[in-house]
Scaffold this active site. Structure first.
Site, mmCIF file in Angstrom:
data_model
loop_
_atom_site.group_PDB
_atom_site.id
_atom_site.type_symbol
_atom_site.label_atom_id
_atom_site.label_comp_id
_atom_site.label_asym_id
_atom_site.label_seq_id
_atom_site.Cartn_x
_atom_site.Cartn_y
_atom_site.Cartn_z
ATOM 1 C CG PHE A 11 73.193 66.876 50.575
ATOM 2 C CD1 PHE A 11 72.639 66.741 49.371
ATOM 3 C CD2 PHE A 11 74.561 68.098 50.155
ATOM 4 C CE1 PHE A 11 73.588 67.693 48.062
ATOM 5 C CE2 PHE A 11 75.091 68.859 49.351
ATOM 6 C CZ PHE A 11 74.568 68.661 48.065
ATOM 7 N N GLY A 12 74.488 64.720 52.535
ATOM 8 C CA GLY A 12 75.793 63.886 53.198
ATOM 9 C C GLY A 12 75.881 62.724 53.031
ATOM 10 C CE LYS A 100 72.663 73.398 47.894
ATOM 11 N NZ LYS A 100 71.971 73.168 47.286
ATOM 12 C CE LYS A 180 68.940 75.625 48.117
ATOM 13 N NZ LYS A 180 68.170 75.136 48.321
ATOM 14 C CG ASP A 233 70.593 75.115 44.865
ATOM 15 O OD1 ASP A 233 69.506 74.574 44.317
ATOM 16 O OD2 ASP A 233 70.861 75.167 45.739
ATOM 17 C CB SER A 243 62.323 71.426 47.520
ATOM 18 O OG SER A 243 62.685 72.699 49.140
ATOM 19 N NE ARG A 244 66.149 68.665 53.199
ATOM 20 C CZ ARG A 244 68.290 69.322 53.499
ATOM 21 N NH1 ARG A 244 68.091 68.189 54.836
ATOM 22 N NH2 ARG A 244 68.451 69.414 53.486
ATOM 23 C CD GLU A 265 70.070 73.956 56.852
ATOM 24 O OE1 GLU A 265 69.922 75.054 58.144
ATOM 25 O OE2 GLU A 265 71.590 73.466 57.787
#
Length: 315
Positions: A11-12, A100, A180, A233, A243-244, A265
């Site tokens: 993502f970064g 997140k 979420k 989201d 989605s992980r 996360e």
């Protein structure tokens, strides 16, 4: 304004690519950069996406001191330690949290951790429906940027494929992005266990109600949860194998070996949220059932039975 991204996960890296594609000078730092500087792509975390010419791989973290805006794309459970370790570098900077979750040790979200660790910095949150591969590929999305007086920051971080909406509700935005992931694990479990699409829709809806209860108790604006960083989201994360957290839940539901080396996360966040719910005496049965399944206190069948046998009530 000069920009650096700290943390070169998928993502970064994607954010750095999107920002640099507009010609901005963007720095990207990784604790272990590997061959990113020579390969001009992140072959380990986001292969196949070349770095724009204006993206520079920073050799050392001290190089961020020349940046006005710093995007923090480090895992949520490492954020507090990372900020404490490097607090002197971040004085008077704008720090934009791109992670997140809820910190398991303190129960705090990223904005609160920034405020405690770097009181001279300006905290901000970037959150919303966004997969790294979509952003890096230049596909369009819209995200929420939470920051007090954030018009200049909104202009600085908007790109050709990322439309940013402003919010001053940092707490609401960080809660939407955090909770979420917990609901996504539950939805993945449901689909993986063969409980069906109807069960997933019910979990998303009742999970959204849990998000609203939690946010209200934390002092967030309830309208924030209906926006991109909440409902938007939630919809994406609970319905795609990209989605992980959802994929993690799918593996649990299937009874497959859990993926290793991937940041999920929602695992720690579920525990942090459940601890808070218990101490605050609020109902968050989905989060609590996710924790019970993760800790092997209940089987998936027992968790479903527990949810279905709760006392009947008005919606």
């Amino acid at each position: 304004m000069s920009i650096s991204v700290l943390g070169a996960g998928a993502f970064g890296t994607a954010l750095a690519i999107s920002l640099a594609q507009d010609g901005r000078a963007v720095g990207l730092w990784a604790r272990d950069p590997g061959d990113m500087a020579s390969a001009r792509e992140n072959t380990r975390r986001l292969p196949g996406f070349a770095f724009p010419d204006s993206l520079t791989v920073l050799e050392k973290i001290e190089d961020v001191q020349t940046s006005d805006i710093i995007l923090l794309a480090v895992p949520m459970q490492k954020l507090a330690g990372f900020l404490a370790e490097n607090a002197t570098l971040f004085q008077d900077k704008t720090l934009v949290a791109c992670c997140k979750g809820v910190d398991l040790q303190s129960g705090l979200g990223p904005a609160e951790i920034i405020q405690r660790s770097c009181p001279s910095a300006t905290p901000a949150i970037l959150s919303g429906p966004s997969f790294a591969v979509d952003i890096a590929a230049g596909l369009p999305t819209a995200l929420t940027l939470a920051c007090e007086d954030g018009e200049a920051l909104q202009a600085a971080l908007s790109t050709k494929n990322i439309r940013l909406y402003r919010s001053s509700d940092l707490i609401g935005v960080e809660i939407g992005g955090a909770l979420k992931n917990v609901v996504a694990i539950a939805c993945g479990i449901a689909i993986g266990a063969g409980l069906g699409e109807s069960a997933r829709a019910a979990l998303m809806t009742r999970g959204y109600a849990e998000m609203q209860r939690y946010a209200a108790l934390k002092g967030a604006n309830s309208d924030t949860l209906s926006g991109l960083s909440g409902f938007g989201d939630l919809t994406l994360t609970c319905s795609s194998a990209k989605s992980r957290n959802y994929s993690f839940g799918l593996a649990l539901g299937h009874g497959d070996p859990l993926p290793e080396g991937t940041t999920v996360e929602g695992r720690a966040t579920a525990k942090a949220v459940s601890n808070f719910a218990q101490s605050a005496n609020i109902e968050m049965p989905i989060a609590q059932m996710v924790v019970a399944v993760l800790d092997k206190q209940l089987t998936i069948g027992q968790a479903v039975e527990s949810l279905l046998s709760r006392p009947l009530k008005e919606e």
